[in-house]
Scaffold this motif. Structure first.
Motif, PDB file in Angstrom:
ATOM      1  N   TYR A   1     -21.430 -72.238 -76.844  1.00 16.05           N
ATOM      2  CA  TYR A   1     -20.007 -72.130 -75.601  1.00 16.05           C
ATOM      3  C   TYR A   1     -19.259 -70.407 -76.189  1.00 16.05           C
ATOM      4  O   TYR A   1     -19.179 -70.068 -77.363  1.00 16.05           O
ATOM      5  CB  TYR A   1     -19.249 -72.700 -75.404  1.00 16.05           C
ATOM      6  CG  TYR A   1     -19.861 -73.714 -74.820  1.00 16.05           C
ATOM      7  CD1 TYR A   1     -20.866 -74.722 -73.469  1.00 16.05           C
ATOM      8  CD2 TYR A   1     -19.574 -75.591 -75.593  1.00 16.05           C
ATOM      9  CE1 TYR A   1     -20.588 -75.281 -73.313  1.00 16.05           C
ATOM     10  CE2 TYR A   1     -19.921 -76.903 -75.144  1.00 16.05           C
ATOM     11  CZ  TYR A   1     -20.765 -76.611 -74.331  1.00 16.05           C
ATOM     12  OH  TYR A   1     -21.362 -77.800 -73.850  1.00 16.05           O
TER      13      TYR A   1
ATOM     14  N   LEU B   1     -23.524 -78.099 -72.352  1.00 14.68           N
ATOM     15  CA  LEU B   1     -23.760 -77.260 -70.497  1.00 14.68           C
ATOM     16  C   LEU B   1     -24.764 -76.691 -70.655  1.00 14.68           C
ATOM     17  O   LEU B   1     -24.846 -75.383 -71.147  1.00 14.68           O
ATOM     18  CB  LEU B   1     -22.451 -77.154 -70.041  1.00 14.68           C
ATOM     19  CG  LEU B   1     -21.435 -78.328 -69.526  1.00 14.68           C
ATOM     20  CD1 LEU B   1     -20.312 -77.287 -69.015  1.00 14.68           C
ATOM     21  CD2 LEU B   1     -21.720 -79.304 -68.785  1.00 14.68           C
TER      22      LEU B   1
ATOM     23  N   GLY C   1     -15.538 -75.853 -68.054  1.00 23.12           N
ATOM     24  CA  GLY C   1     -16.205 -74.573 -68.038  1.00 23.12           C
ATOM     25  C   GLY C   1     -17.132 -73.533 -67.303  1.00 23.12           C
ATOM     26  O   GLY C   1     -16.863 -73.958 -66.243  1.00 23.12           O
TER      27      GLY C   1
ATOM     28  N   ALA D   1     -24.730 -73.726 -64.151  1.00 16.75           N
ATOM     29  CA  ALA D   1     -24.661 -72.067 -63.819  1.00 16.75           C
ATOM     30  C   ALA D   1     -25.705 -72.375 -62.877  1.00 16.75           C
ATOM     31  O   ALA D   1     -26.390 -71.213 -62.390  1.00 16.75           O
ATOM     32  CB  ALA D   1     -24.212 -71.996 -64.457  1.00 16.75           C
TER      33      ALA D   1
ATOM     34  N   LYS E   1     -22.397 -64.868 -66.064  1.00 13.95           N
ATOM     35  CA  LYS E   1     -23.709 -65.016 -65.612  1.00 13.95           C
ATOM     36  C   LYS E   1     -24.268 -63.112 -66.440  1.00 13.95           C
ATOM     37  O   LYS E   1     -23.542 -62.630 -64.889  1.00 13.95           O
ATOM     38  CB  LYS E   1     -24.140 -65.259 -64.653  1.00 13.95           C
ATOM     39  CG  LYS E   1     -24.275 -66.617 -64.817  1.00 13.95           C
ATOM     40  CD  LYS E   1     -23.739 -67.263 -62.934  1.00 13.95           C
ATOM     41  CE  LYS E   1     -24.728 -66.674 -62.800  1.00 13.95           C
ATOM     42  NZ  LYS E   1     -25.386 -68.129 -61.685  1.00 13.95           N
TER      43      LYS E   1
ATOM     44  N   PRO F   1     -18.883 -70.281 -65.877  1.00 17.04           N
ATOM     45  CA  PRO F   1     -20.322 -69.703 -66.704  1.00 17.04           C
ATOM     46  C   PRO F   1     -20.486 -68.114 -66.444  1.00 17.04           C
ATOM     47  O   PRO F   1     -19.733 -68.069 -65.314  1.00 17.04           O
ATOM     48  CB  PRO F   1     -21.557 -69.823 -65.531  1.00 17.04           C
ATOM     49  CG  PRO F   1     -20.995 -70.517 -64.500  1.00 17.04           C
ATOM     50  CD  PRO F   1     -19.480 -71.055 -64.743  1.00 17.04           C
TER      51      PRO F   1
ATOM     52  N   THR G   1     -27.100 -66.220 -69.494  1.00 13.24           N
ATOM     53  CA  THR G   1     -25.845 -67.220 -69.074  1.00 13.24           C
ATOM     54  C   THR G   1     -25.520 -67.466 -70.490  1.00 13.24           C
ATOM     55  O   THR G   1     -25.603 -68.072 -71.158  1.00 13.24           O
ATOM     56  CB  THR G   1     -26.474 -67.970 -67.824  1.00 13.24           C
ATOM     57  OG1 THR G   1     -26.729 -67.975 -66.684  1.00 13.24           O
ATOM     58  CG2 THR G   1     -24.454 -67.995 -67.766  1.00 13.24           C
ATOM     59  N   ARG G   2     -23.805 -67.999 -69.975  1.00 11.87           N
ATOM     60  CA  ARG G   2     -23.445 -68.359 -71.777  1.00 11.87           C
ATOM     61  C   ARG G   2     -21.667 -69.268 -70.699  1.00 11.87           C
ATOM     62  O   ARG G   2     -21.340 -68.413 -69.693  1.00 11.87           O
ATOM     63  CB  ARG G   2     -23.134 -67.104 -72.604  1.00 11.87           C
ATOM     64  CG  ARG G   2     -22.405 -67.847 -73.689  1.00 11.87           C
ATOM     65  CD  ARG G   2     -23.648 -68.158 -74.922  1.00 11.87           C
ATOM     66  NE  ARG G   2     -23.579 -69.047 -76.074  1.00 11.87           N
ATOM     67  CZ  ARG G   2     -22.906 -68.493 -76.938  1.00 11.87           C
ATOM     68  NH1 ARG G   2     -24.182 -67.018 -77.140  1.00 11.87           N
ATOM     69  NH2 ARG G   2     -23.635 -68.784 -78.304  1.00 11.87           N
ATOM     70  N   ILE G   3     -21.659 -70.330 -71.432  1.00 11.05           N
ATOM     71  CA  ILE G   3     -20.643 -71.547 -70.730  1.00 11.05           C
ATOM     72  C   ILE G   3     -19.388 -70.467 -71.600  1.00 11.05           C
ATOM     73  O   ILE G   3     -19.140 -70.982 -72.647  1.00 11.05           O
ATOM     74  CB  ILE G   3     -20.647 -72.405 -71.163  1.00 11.05           C
ATOM     75  CG1 ILE G   3     -21.436 -72.711 -69.934  1.00 11.05           C
ATOM     76  CG2 ILE G   3     -19.379 -73.275 -70.152  1.00 11.05           C
ATOM     77  CD1 ILE G   3     -22.132 -72.687 -68.627  1.00 11.05           C
ATOM     78  N   GLN G   4     -18.283 -70.661 -70.824  1.00  4.62           N
ATOM     79  CA  GLN G   4     -16.879 -70.257 -71.500  1.00  4.62           C
ATOM     80  C   GLN G   4     -16.423 -71.245 -71.326  1.00  4.62           C
ATOM     81  O   GLN G   4     -15.886 -72.158 -70.771  1.00  4.62           O
ATOM     82  CB  GLN G   4     -16.422 -68.274 -71.018  1.00  4.62           C
ATOM     83  CG  GLN G   4     -15.109 -68.623 -71.796  1.00  4.62           C
ATOM     84  CD  GLN G   4     -14.718 -66.919 -71.230  1.00  4.62           C
ATOM     85  OE1 GLN G   4     -13.425 -66.921 -69.613  1.00  4.62           O
ATOM     86  NE2 GLN G   4     -14.026 -65.922 -71.754  1.00  4.62           N
TER      87      GLN G   4
END
Length: 272
Positions: free
Chosen positions: A271, A131, A214, A136, A218, A216, A203-206
């Motif tokens: 992630y 992703l 998932g 996001a 931010k 985002p 940004t990183r997806i958790q």
């Protein structure tokens, strides 16, 4: 046979993305690796066993039928013999059709089962990526409950502290000691544009389980030119403390004044 082939393809695809590459990390957390390997091996073994059974079944069925037909003419009961004498040609014709039916038709599965191969072909041919910015795109992050904890370790004054974006957000939203104040931190993530001209988001997806859930995470980056969308970057800077404490936690992204932005390759684990 189609069901067995589908199982072979599915099992092989799972083993390919877990044992021969790290592609599975695009879809699930690393902790699922042993379970995926085990599941892929079991599905593959079941598919191979089904194919072997299907390939042997027509030969054995015809052989058994020929043996039974040969033995049956001298050993059938009187009722069956009478029927054979009276309708001999018709019975022989029906039995032949039954043998053909047993040897071939039963081995065919529903054609719709082949649709299950589509995700397998997708994995082998196009390998959907992790992703990114498209997932996001919303201007602000969704409301999240703040981490009510005052147990964050103090940050160094002179050195840059690398930390996950989730920890940065937790400190910004919920740390009553304001441990981020004046401290230089380094965040790693991909670039997401903002509708506001003075900022963009790192940004990183958790993930909780897999890419389907998932979320985002931010952080708004200020005073730095925006790199191309979806570029992975390391952003070094300092936290901007909100001017008002009345803004509910989680309704806006924390802000970071950047002093350095460096493009990097995408990490193996994309992630948090």
């Amino acid at each position: 046979m189609s069901q067995s082939l589908v199982m072979v393809f599915l099992g092989g695809a799972v083993l390919r993305i877990t044992l021969l590459s790290t592609t599975y990390l695009n879809y699930v957390k690393p902790g699922f690796h042993p379970f995926l390997v085990a599941a892929g091996a079991v599905v593959l073994a079941l598919g191979v066993a089904g194919l072997i059974q299907e390939w042997r079944k027509p030969y054995l069925t015809e052989q058994e039928y020929a043996h039974r037909s040969h033995a049956g003419r001298g050993s059938h009961d009187d009722r069956h013999d009478a029927r054979y004498d009276e309708h001999g040609e018709a019975v022989r014709h029906d039995a032949h059709e039954n043998a053909h039916h047993d040897g071939h038709d039963h081995s065919r599965g529903p054609r719709v089962a082949w649709l299950l191969c589509l995700p397998v072909f997708a994995i082998f041919l196009i390998a959907p990526p992790a992703l990114g910015a498209f997932a996001a795109r919303s201007e602000e992050p969704p409301p999240r409950p703040p981490v009510t904890s005052d147990t964050y370790a103090p940050l160094a004054d002179e050195t840059v502290t690398a930390m996950p974006i989730g920890e940065f957000i937790g400190r910004a939203w919920a740390d009553s000691t304001y441990s981020l104040t004046g401290k230089r931190v380094r965040l790693t993530g991909f670039v997401v544009p903002s509708k506001k001209k003075d900022r963009w988001y790192v940004t990183r997806i958790q993930l909780n389980c897999c890419a389907a859930d998932g979320i985002p995470l931010k952080v708004a980056v200020l005073k730095a030119a925006q790199p191309p969308v979806d570029t992975w970057v390391e952003v070094t800077g300092t936290w901007v403390r909100p001017k008002s404490d009345k803004i509910p936690n989680g309704t806006v992204a924390p802000e970071l004044v950047a002093t350095d932005v460096t493009a990097i390759p995408r990490p193996v684990e994309p992630y948090e």
